[in-house]
Scaffold this active site. Structure first.
Site, mmCIF file in Angstrom:
data_model
loop_
_atom_site.group_PDB
_atom_site.id
_atom_site.type_symbol
_atom_site.label_atom_id
_atom_site.label_comp_id
_atom_site.label_asym_id
_atom_site.label_seq_id
_atom_site.Cartn_x
_atom_site.Cartn_y
_atom_site.Cartn_z
ATOM 1 N N ASP A 10 -0.924 8.451 -1.563
ATOM 2 C CA ASP A 10 -1.190 8.207 -2.981
ATOM 3 C C ASP A 10 -2.498 8.901 -3.360
ATOM 4 O O ASP A 10 -3.540 8.652 -2.749
ATOM 5 C CB ASP A 10 -1.308 6.702 -3.220
ATOM 6 C CG ASP A 10 -1.326 6.326 -4.693
ATOM 7 O OD1 ASP A 10 -1.728 7.178 -5.518
ATOM 8 O OD2 ASP A 10 -0.945 5.194 -5.024
ATOM 9 N N GLU A 14 4.047 0.916 7.066
ATOM 10 C CA GLU A 14 4.429 1.024 5.664
ATOM 11 C C GLU A 14 4.175 -0.299 4.955
ATOM 12 O O GLU A 14 4.556 -1.356 5.443
ATOM 13 C CB GLU A 14 5.911 1.409 5.561
ATOM 14 C CG GLU A 14 6.480 1.445 4.170
ATOM 15 C CD GLU A 14 5.753 2.410 3.253
ATOM 16 O OE1 GLU A 14 5.335 1.970 2.158
ATOM 17 O OE2 GLU A 14 5.584 3.589 3.624
ATOM 18 N N LEU A 15 3.527 -0.222 3.793
ATOM 19 C CA LEU A 15 3.154 -1.435 3.057
ATOM 20 C C LEU A 15 4.304 -1.988 2.217
ATOM 21 O O LEU A 15 4.410 -3.199 2.023
ATOM 22 C CB LEU A 15 1.940 -1.133 2.165
ATOM 23 C CG LEU A 15 1.348 -2.281 1.356
ATOM 24 C CD1 LEU A 15 0.973 -3.453 2.256
ATOM 25 C CD2 LEU A 15 0.130 -1.799 0.575
ATOM 26 N N GLY A 70 1.703 5.094 6.344
ATOM 27 C CA GLY A 70 2.446 5.246 5.104
ATOM 28 C C GLY A 70 3.689 6.072 5.357
ATOM 29 O O GLY A 70 3.903 7.120 4.763
ATOM 30 N N ASN A 122 -0.660 -3.256 6.225
ATOM 31 C CA ASN A 122 -1.621 -2.488 5.439
ATOM 32 C C ASN A 122 -2.564 -1.794 6.408
ATOM 33 O O ASN A 122 -3.475 -2.408 6.968
ATOM 34 C CB ASN A 122 -2.404 -3.421 4.505
ATOM 35 C CG ASN A 122 -3.286 -2.671 3.529
ATOM 36 O OD1 ASN A 122 -3.663 -1.527 3.768
ATOM 37 N ND2 ASN A 122 -3.632 -3.306 2.420
ATOM 38 N N SER A 123 -2.341 -0.510 6.616
ATOM 39 C CA SER A 123 -3.121 0.229 7.611
ATOM 40 C C SER A 123 -4.572 0.411 7.193
ATOM 41 O O SER A 123 -5.421 0.721 8.039
ATOM 42 C CB SER A 123 -2.477 1.596 7.871
ATOM 43 O OG SER A 123 -2.377 2.340 6.676
ATOM 44 N N THR A 148 9.695 15.053 5.626
ATOM 45 C CA THR A 148 9.702 13.899 4.734
ATOM 46 C C THR A 148 10.403 14.189 3.412
ATOM 47 O O THR A 148 10.547 15.343 2.997
ATOM 48 C CB THR A 148 8.268 13.436 4.413
ATOM 49 O OG1 THR A 148 7.615 14.437 3.607
ATOM 50 C CG2 THR A 148 7.472 13.210 5.679
ATOM 51 N N GLU A 149 10.812 13.137 2.761
ATOM 52 C CA GLU A 149 11.449 13.258 1.453
ATOM 53 C C GLU A 149 10.509 13.926 0.451
ATOM 54 O O GLU A 149 10.914 14.786 -0.337
ATOM 55 C CB GLU A 149 11.851 11.870 0.956
ATOM 56 C CG GLU A 149 12.595 11.853 -0.358
ATOM 57 C CD GLU A 149 12.960 10.444 -0.787
ATOM 58 O OE1 GLU A 149 12.032 9.677 -1.124
ATOM 59 O OE2 GLU A 149 14.157 10.107 -0.795
ATOM 60 N N GLU A 150 9.227 13.557 0.501
ATOM 61 C CA GLU A 150 8.255 14.133 -0.428
ATOM 62 C C GLU A 150 8.081 15.629 -0.179
ATOM 63 O O GLU A 150 8.016 16.429 -1.109
ATOM 64 C CB GLU A 150 6.906 13.420 -0.294
ATOM 65 C CG GLU A 150 6.923 11.961 -0.711
ATOM 66 C CD GLU A 150 7.295 11.044 0.436
ATOM 67 O OE1 GLU A 150 7.828 11.541 1.475
ATOM 68 O OE2 GLU A 150 7.077 9.831 0.313
#
Length: 252
Positions: free
Chosen positions: A152, A96-97, A73, A129-130, A227-229
């Site tokens: 998530d 990444e999905l 992700g 999709n890991s 990371t951005e988050e």
């Protein structure tokens, strides 16, 4: 890639893709059916497509050189890019999905390679999709590091089965990680942080790193800053919850 002067999706000043043209929902449903190519086995991965300077020909590549780090992700690729120069000898891949986001990371890596000759050749990204296809990408004991940054939270109890860290999925991650390999997790959701830590703590093939080991690991510092988050949480002076565990051998 189009010339940046004629392509509005790229910044004229930096040459990098602009995120606003690649925005997507914060998360995707990992249980939904998506359509993208999936290798039958790890041997089917064409390294020349992901790391062309290091592997000009997939048919003649050194089969002992394999991907070691996986960013699950990977979002917009901030961690991958930071890790690339920190561990220049290690091959890494982001999984990444979301299609727009994975395309952004791909373009970002290509632009960085052009702007910095010889650098960022050891990172790549794949849309997949890991939660379904880890064994399709990695052999047993292939990886030395796996990263799960700000996944998530799936707050509703009925959706906990969608969480990327779970007892069942840890079995798959333990399969891909070599003994001594490390799994890194971080979130700004306390309940999810407790969940991930409990899953790892209760799994027989993982043990927590000591405080001294955490302080000595240069990758740990990147968990909250690359990371951005993570940067958003820092700007808002929020808290984060880490769980970093080592893969251990199964008990006899």
């Amino acid at each position: 890639m189009l010339d940046n002067d004629a392509n509005p999706t790229f910044s004229k000043s930096t040459g990098l893709p602009r995120k606003r043209f690649y925005r997507a929902r914060a998360h995707s449903n990992p249980l939904s059916d998506s359509h993208f190519p999936v290798p039958i086995s790890p041997n089917e991965i064409d390294y020349s497509l992901h790391y062309p300077q290091l592997f000009p020909s997939n048919d003649q590549r050194d089969r002992t050189k394999k991907i070691e780090f996986a960013d699950i992700g990977c979002g917009f690729g901030g961690l991958l890019i930071s890790l690339s120069t920190l561990f220049p000898e290690a091959l890494m891949i982001g999984m990444e999905l979301r299609d727009k986001v994975s395309e952004y990371v791909k373009e970002r890596i290509l632009a960085l390679r052009v702007a910095n000759p010889g650098q960022y050749q050891n990172i790549s990204v794949v849309r997949t999709n890991s939660m379904k296809y880890i064994p399709n990408y990695f052999e047993k004991a292939q990886l030395s590091k796996m990263f799960f940054l700000f996944p998530d939270p799936h707050f509703k109890e009925k959706n906990h089965r969608r969480r990327v860290i779970s007892p069942f999925l840890l079995d798959e991650y333990a399969y891909a990680l070599r003994v001594g390999g490390i799994i890194y997790t971080i979130t700004d959701v306390e309940e999810l942080g407790e969940w991930m830590k409990a899953c790892l703590e209760n799994h027989p093939w993982f043990e927590a790193l000591t405080l001294e080991e955490l302080e000595a690991d240069p990758a740990v510092e990147l968990l909250s800053s690359a990371t951005e988050e993570g940067q958003k949480v820092a700007r808002n002076e929020g808290r984060t919850f880490q769980a970093v565990y080592r893969r251990v051998a199964a008990a006899p």
